[in-house]
Design an enzyme around this catalytic site. Structure first.
Site, PDB file in Angstrom:
ATOM      1  N   ASP B 130       0.839  -1.190   0.000  1.00  0.00           N
ATOM      2  CA  ASP B 130       0.000   0.000   0.000  1.00  0.00           C
ATOM      3  C   ASP B 130       0.877   1.245   0.000  1.00  0.00           C
ATOM      4  O   ASP B 130       1.799   1.360   0.806  1.00  0.00           O
ATOM      5  CB  ASP B 130      -0.951  -0.003   1.188  1.00  0.00           C
ATOM      6  CG  ASP B 130      -2.187   0.848   0.926  1.00  0.00           C
ATOM      7  OD1 ASP B 130      -2.432   1.200  -0.248  1.00  0.00           O
ATOM      8  OD2 ASP B 130      -2.915   1.156   1.883  1.00  0.00           O
ATOM      9  N   HIS B 137      -4.098  13.823   1.220  1.00  0.00           N
ATOM     10  CA  HIS B 137      -4.161  12.893   2.353  1.00  0.00           C
ATOM     11  C   HIS B 137      -2.900  13.004   3.219  1.00  0.00           C
ATOM     12  O   HIS B 137      -2.990  13.115   4.447  1.00  0.00           O
ATOM     13  CB  HIS B 137      -4.332  11.468   1.831  1.00  0.00           C
ATOM     14  CG  HIS B 137      -4.325  10.413   2.901  1.00  0.00           C
ATOM     15  ND1 HIS B 137      -5.283  10.339   3.882  1.00  0.00           N
ATOM     16  CD2 HIS B 137      -3.472   9.382   3.142  1.00  0.00           C
ATOM     17  CE1 HIS B 137      -5.019   9.313   4.686  1.00  0.00           C
ATOM     18  NE2 HIS B 137      -3.923   8.715   4.254  1.00  0.00           N
ATOM     19  N   ARG B 146       1.788  15.648  12.859  1.00  0.00           N
ATOM     20  CA  ARG B 146       3.145  16.160  12.857  1.00  0.00           C
ATOM     21  C   ARG B 146       3.083  17.668  12.953  1.00  0.00           C
ATOM     22  O   ARG B 146       2.035  18.237  13.171  1.00  0.00           O
ATOM     23  CB  ARG B 146       3.872  15.750  11.558  1.00  0.00           C
ATOM     24  CG  ARG B 146       4.041  14.249  11.396  1.00  0.00           C
ATOM     25  CD  ARG B 146       4.350  13.880   9.942  1.00  0.00           C
ATOM     26  NE  ARG B 146       5.317  14.795   9.368  1.00  0.00           N
ATOM     27  CZ  ARG B 146       6.625  14.631   9.421  1.00  0.00           C
ATOM     28  NH1 ARG B 146       7.106  13.560  10.003  1.00  0.00           N
ATOM     29  NH2 ARG B 146       7.438  15.505   8.879  1.00  0.00           N
ATOM     30  N   GLU B 204     -10.690   3.564   4.216  1.00  0.00           N
ATOM     31  CA  GLU B 204      -9.832   4.366   3.349  1.00  0.00           C
ATOM     32  C   GLU B 204     -10.229   4.076   1.913  1.00  0.00           C
ATOM     33  O   GLU B 204     -10.204   2.929   1.468  1.00  0.00           O
ATOM     34  CB  GLU B 204      -8.342   4.057   3.568  1.00  0.00           C
ATOM     35  CG  GLU B 204      -7.813   4.578   4.899  1.00  0.00           C
ATOM     36  CD  GLU B 204      -6.281   4.568   5.001  1.00  0.00           C
ATOM     37  OE1 GLU B 204      -5.628   3.801   4.276  1.00  0.00           O
ATOM     38  OE2 GLU B 204      -5.747   5.348   5.817  1.00  0.00           O
ATOM     39  N   GLU B 206      -9.506   3.772  -1.660  1.00  0.00           N
ATOM     40  CA  GLU B 206      -8.277   3.588  -2.429  1.00  0.00           C
ATOM     41  C   GLU B 206      -8.561   3.005  -3.819  1.00  0.00           C
ATOM     42  O   GLU B 206      -9.637   2.476  -4.092  1.00  0.00           O
ATOM     43  CB  GLU B 206      -7.308   2.662  -1.677  1.00  0.00           C
ATOM     44  CG  GLU B 206      -6.932   3.164  -0.296  1.00  0.00           C
ATOM     45  CD  GLU B 206      -5.594   2.595   0.193  1.00  0.00           C
ATOM     46  OE1 GLU B 206      -4.834   2.040  -0.633  1.00  0.00           O
ATOM     47  OE2 GLU B 206      -5.335   2.723   1.396  1.00  0.00           O
ATOM     48  N   ASP B 239      -9.125   0.080   2.511  1.00  0.00           N
ATOM     49  CA  ASP B 239      -8.088  -0.309   3.471  1.00  0.00           C
ATOM     50  C   ASP B 239      -8.593   0.038   4.872  1.00  0.00           C
ATOM     51  O   ASP B 239      -8.208   1.041   5.467  1.00  0.00           O
ATOM     52  CB  ASP B 239      -6.807   0.456   3.126  1.00  0.00           C
ATOM     53  CG  ASP B 239      -5.684   0.187   4.107  1.00  0.00           C
ATOM     54  OD1 ASP B 239      -5.657  -0.902   4.691  1.00  0.00           O
ATOM     55  OD2 ASP B 239      -4.830   1.077   4.277  1.00  0.00           O
ATOM     56  N   ARG B 243      -7.724   3.201  13.856  1.00  0.00           N
ATOM     57  CA  ARG B 243      -6.793   4.326  14.033  1.00  0.00           C
ATOM     58  C   ARG B 243      -6.121   4.349  15.398  1.00  0.00           C
ATOM     59  O   ARG B 243      -4.972   4.775  15.522  1.00  0.00           O
ATOM     60  CB  ARG B 243      -7.520   5.663  13.812  1.00  0.00           C
ATOM     61  CG  ARG B 243      -8.131   5.830  12.439  1.00  0.00           C
ATOM     62  CD  ARG B 243      -7.074   5.798  11.352  1.00  0.00           C
ATOM     63  NE  ARG B 243      -7.664   6.099  10.038  1.00  0.00           N
ATOM     64  CZ  ARG B 243      -6.982   5.960   8.893  1.00  0.00           C
ATOM     65  NH1 ARG B 243      -5.726   5.519   8.894  1.00  0.00           N
ATOM     66  NH2 ARG B 243      -7.568   6.242   7.755  1.00  0.00           N
ATOM     67  N   GLN B 246      -3.510   1.570  15.350  1.00  0.00           N
ATOM     68  CA  GLN B 246      -2.435   2.009  14.457  1.00  0.00           C
ATOM     69  C   GLN B 246      -1.550   3.067  15.118  1.00  0.00           C
ATOM     70  O   GLN B 246      -0.321   3.023  15.004  1.00  0.00           O
ATOM     71  CB  GLN B 246      -3.081   2.562  13.169  1.00  0.00           C
ATOM     72  CG  GLN B 246      -2.119   2.979  12.088  1.00  0.00           C
ATOM     73  CD  GLN B 246      -2.827   3.644  10.892  1.00  0.00           C
ATOM     74  OE1 GLN B 246      -4.050   3.590  10.766  1.00  0.00           O
ATOM     75  NE2 GLN B 246      -2.053   4.267  10.019  1.00  0.00           N
ATOM     76  N   LYS B 259      -4.244  -2.596  10.555  1.00  0.00           N
ATOM     77  CA  LYS B 259      -4.584  -2.670   9.129  1.00  0.00           C
ATOM     78  C   LYS B 259      -4.807  -4.101   8.638  1.00  0.00           C
ATOM     79  O   LYS B 259      -5.425  -4.290   7.595  1.00  0.00           O
ATOM     80  CB  LYS B 259      -3.417  -2.100   8.295  1.00  0.00           C
ATOM     81  CG  LYS B 259      -3.114  -0.633   8.527  1.00  0.00           C
ATOM     82  CD  LYS B 259      -3.987   0.252   7.671  1.00  0.00           C
ATOM     83  CE  LYS B 259      -3.453   1.675   7.628  1.00  0.00           C
ATOM     84  NZ  LYS B 259      -4.286   2.521   6.739  1.00  0.00           N
ATOM     85  N   THR B 263      -9.066  -5.984   4.132  1.00  0.00           N
ATOM     86  CA  THR B 263      -8.873  -5.056   3.021  1.00  0.00           C
ATOM     87  C   THR B 263      -9.849  -5.487   1.937  1.00  0.00           C
ATOM     88  O   THR B 263      -9.688  -6.567   1.358  1.00  0.00           O
ATOM     89  CB  THR B 263      -7.428  -5.145   2.478  1.00  0.00           C
ATOM     90  OG1 THR B 263      -6.507  -5.033   3.569  1.00  0.00           O
ATOM     91  CG2 THR B 263      -7.154  -4.065   1.448  1.00  0.00           C
ATOM     92  N   THR B 358      -4.945   6.210   0.472  1.00  0.00           N
ATOM     93  CA  THR B 358      -6.200   6.960   0.469  1.00  0.00           C
ATOM     94  C   THR B 358      -6.170   8.035  -0.615  1.00  0.00           C
ATOM     95  O   THR B 358      -5.229   8.817  -0.677  1.00  0.00           O
ATOM     96  CB  THR B 358      -6.404   7.632   1.841  1.00  0.00           C
ATOM     97  OG1 THR B 358      -6.340   6.620   2.839  1.00  0.00           O
ATOM     98  CG2 THR B 358      -7.733   8.353   1.914  1.00  0.00           C
ATOM     99  N   GLU B 372      -9.486  12.051   8.161  1.00  0.00           N
ATOM    100  CA  GLU B 372      -9.400  13.389   7.578  1.00  0.00           C
ATOM    101  C   GLU B 372     -10.715  14.148   7.696  1.00  0.00           C
ATOM    102  O   GLU B 372     -10.733  15.325   8.060  1.00  0.00           O
ATOM    103  CB  GLU B 372      -9.058  13.302   6.091  1.00  0.00           C
ATOM    104  CG  GLU B 372      -7.639  12.934   5.780  1.00  0.00           C
ATOM    105  CD  GLU B 372      -7.475  12.776   4.279  1.00  0.00           C
ATOM    106  OE1 GLU B 372      -7.441  13.795   3.564  1.00  0.00           O
ATOM    107  OE2 GLU B 372      -7.381  11.631   3.812  1.00  0.00           O
TER     108      GLU B 372
END
Lengths: 434, 434
Positions: B130, B137, B146, B204, B206, B239, B243, B246, B259, B263, B358, B372
């Site tokens: 992935d 994203h 961050r 997600e 994808e 996916d 959270r 993770q 994860k 999937t 994503t 998001e």
């Protein structure tokens, strides 16, 4: 200890009590046969099946799985079938039993000199996972790249940290290792990244479980006390690593190109059953693990591991043992790894490979990779007879070995080896791309 | 645009120009047959082969690959075989061609109502990777977790960041999604981690490539301008992500338990050949990519993607479209992903799945996941007809769709959907473990 009518040299990795499972090919391009190793011989299971000696009934049924080119169908059968097969093979190969010993035709068909065959990967690897379960390794990496005062990330002592490796990277011992090319951090922040052959090629001395048994259902974890039944056996593993590529790529999603080019495994899967007499208590855990990781009796196989570097052009006499470690130094056991792996509902399938991560030991020779042994290249490692290495050079060979020592009443056994020679990659197309 | 003698409803995702590849089962426990979708019908390729209509010679040979339960052998053949097969199927199914149209027996055997069969996964996934290729994203995730001033990690615009996903997690649309349990960060630093069902279950949105062609040799990268030939086609992919699990586990090696539980992919692989008329220029790249990523003509398929949430107990009428995006917003193209993936020498095999990450788009409805859309749970998302979600609840269904719009001279086509309902996991054994 029973002995076989097949001669087994003293100190062989493969006495009658081992019978590790592999797949061998006779001649080039042949179809692989499943086999077990015994001394300097291999015993072809397909030939035994053809002779009617492996239609064992019960969970093994007619033994059709022994005619497959990979062990996956056999691994899928689970512990009862493995035990039945192991008992039958032990009986067939014992000195006092005439069933195979006295059948010249079958013996000739089934028992081959190990040097007359090549090993191939014994299982199709559906998924390969690599953990990070050595405290010494995690601590040293943390000191090198994180705050030395808080080298272990807070999650490390709470769960076996792991990630998804590349199944297509798994290769049998002897496969040449083409030095990977890749992108590396810019010389200055904000600059253009460097590109080319890795300058920091490393090995990682690992120990890996080969999963067996029927797959758990999606969404149904394997409880920690049932997880040992999902391990058929173990191999040695070299998780080759391009440290400069890995360093640049792995935030935030982990290692990728720096690991996916090659993962060498030893050709013979040593059964968990053969290792049972060599179980050692696992190190105590503090803090206490959560309930889903709280295993009744935590043990690890007492397997002494070594890594040797045979420097390019200098031959086996110049081999330097660069690592002396032992599987029993792992902080997390394999049942804990499997329980954590599946706690979210992940499906484990027969043939899956689950690596321990680098197995480092305390002490000067305990570092399980060059990253640790050289402090990320800062302290070259002296080789026997002169020369040194910070990272691997083209032509260098790395040889991993594993051995369980003999004790009173328990014979020693070993894993053979996982070896690979580093070669330069240089095709015209490649040169054109650089 | 040619039409078929099989009726195709206006606006169908599966007109004659699509012919996506899948695998279907008639009745419970049957052996899968490869098939293509056409309108509300499926065309069984094994039945066509049995009738002698797919022994096409050349790279397809006798067409034995069409009798396999998975598409891997067909995918392995490569672009010439795919083109030959596509041309043959198009001809066989065209209204003006009598070869199949006028053979009642073969038609009855080969052409089935889509509602009379079930789809299974069309390929055995050897490895699933992935990526993280949507700038929106990555930027939003970076702002959430961050430094908002440096949301994109320095490597992000230099290489397609990716990681190894879990092949065993890949499941066909419709597979129920058992809410994963797992370990989560302690309430206070240094405290005991929490354990239980995830409280932050996310989807997600994808788009994923299905790899084909013979595997590249170990150590031999796929050059970027040759990489398109290694993509057979594409699927929609969800996916699913826990959270909270993770967040706690993924330093330093990336996502794992959060994860690997599931999937979901759409059942029909839309061939790259079918998407060719829908190619759109990819967004320009700054900084310029390194030479090995410098693709001659960068395009992405112009596929409008949506994600809908159907809230538990409220039925399809309450479905809310929570995401509107498009594959053309990806920063890195699929050939760039594959070139980077293999630059170190990694082997790509037919059946491998390569996800984009994503796919988010600029704008209020562009967020491709709840992380998001809700700013990590801070801003609940309103649902049609009342109610809201921060994260998915048990009973919620997520439905992904993809569609290429019709234009002058080019017919529209679609991907069907990738759907999954969240269910609670609750067995006695599980409860005992908690």
């Amino acid at each position: 200890m029973a002995s076989s009518f097949i001669p087994v040299p003293a100190g062989s990795d493969f006495p009658l009590g081992n019978l590790p499972l592999g797949a061998v090919v006779r001649g080039a391009g042949g179809r692989p046969s499943l086999a077990v190793a015994l001394g300097d011989s291999v015993v072809d299971l397909k030939a035994l099946h053809v002779a009617g000696l492996l239609s064992l009934g019960g969970p093994v049924g007619d033994g059709a799985c022994f005619t497959h080119p990979t062990a996956n169908a056999f691994l899928d059968l689970g512990p009862d079938a493995w035990a039945l097969t192991r008992a039958a093979l032990t009986r067939l190969l014992t000195a006092s039993e005439g069933v195979l010993r006295d059948k010249g035709g079958v013996r000739d068909a089934a028992i081959l000199g190990a040097s007359t065959v090549s090993n191939v990967l014994p299982m199709a690897v559906g998924d390969y996972t690599d953990f990070y379960c050595s405290r010494v390794h995690a601590q040293t990496c943390g000191e090198l790249f994180r705050d030395p005062e808080a080298a272990l990330n807070p999650n490390w002592s709470r769960l076996p940290v792991g990630y998804g490796g590349r199944a297509s990277s798994v290769a049998v011992s002897g496969t040449p290792i083409a030095r990977p090319h890749g992108q590396m951090a810019p010389a200055e922040p904000g600059g253009t990244p460097r590109f080319g052959p890795t300058a920091k090629l490393d090995f990682e001395l690992e120990f890996a479980a080969v999963v067996g048994g029927p797959p758990n259902a999606r969404g149904a974890p394997v409880p920690v006390d049932a997880a040992a039944a999902r391990v058929y056996g173990y191999v040695l593993m070299n998780d080759w690593s391009a440290r400069d590529v890995q360093a640049w790529e792995s935030v935030p999603l982990g290692p990728f190109v720096g690991k996916s080019f090659a993962t060498t495994v030893s050709p013979w899967i040593v059964a968990a059953a053969a290792l049972a007499p060599h179980a050692a208590p696992a190190p105590p855990q503090d803090p206490a693990p959560l309930a889903y990781l709280d295993e009744r009796a935590r043990t690890l196989p007492d397997v002494a591991l070594t890594a040797e570097v045979v420097p390019a052009g200098r031959g086996a006499r110049a081999a330097t043992t660069v690592t002396e470690s032992n599987v029993r130094h792992l902080y997390w056991t394999f049942p804990q790894m499997l329980a954590h792996h599946t706690v979210g509902g992940c499906v484990l399938r027969a043939g899956d490979l689950v690596g321990s991560g680098t197995v480092s030991a305390p002490g000067a020779r305990g570092a399980g990779c060059l990253l640790e042994a050289t402090a990320d290249g800062a302290r070259p490692l002296a080789l026997r007879g002169g020369g040194s290495r910070t990272w691997l050079l083209d032509g260098d060979e790395v040889v991993l070995r594993g051995r369980c020592a003999a004790r009173e009443g328990v014979e020693g056994l070993g894993f053979g080896c996982a070896r690979g020679v580093v070669v330069a990659r240089a095709s015209a197309r490649e040169r054109a791309l650089q």
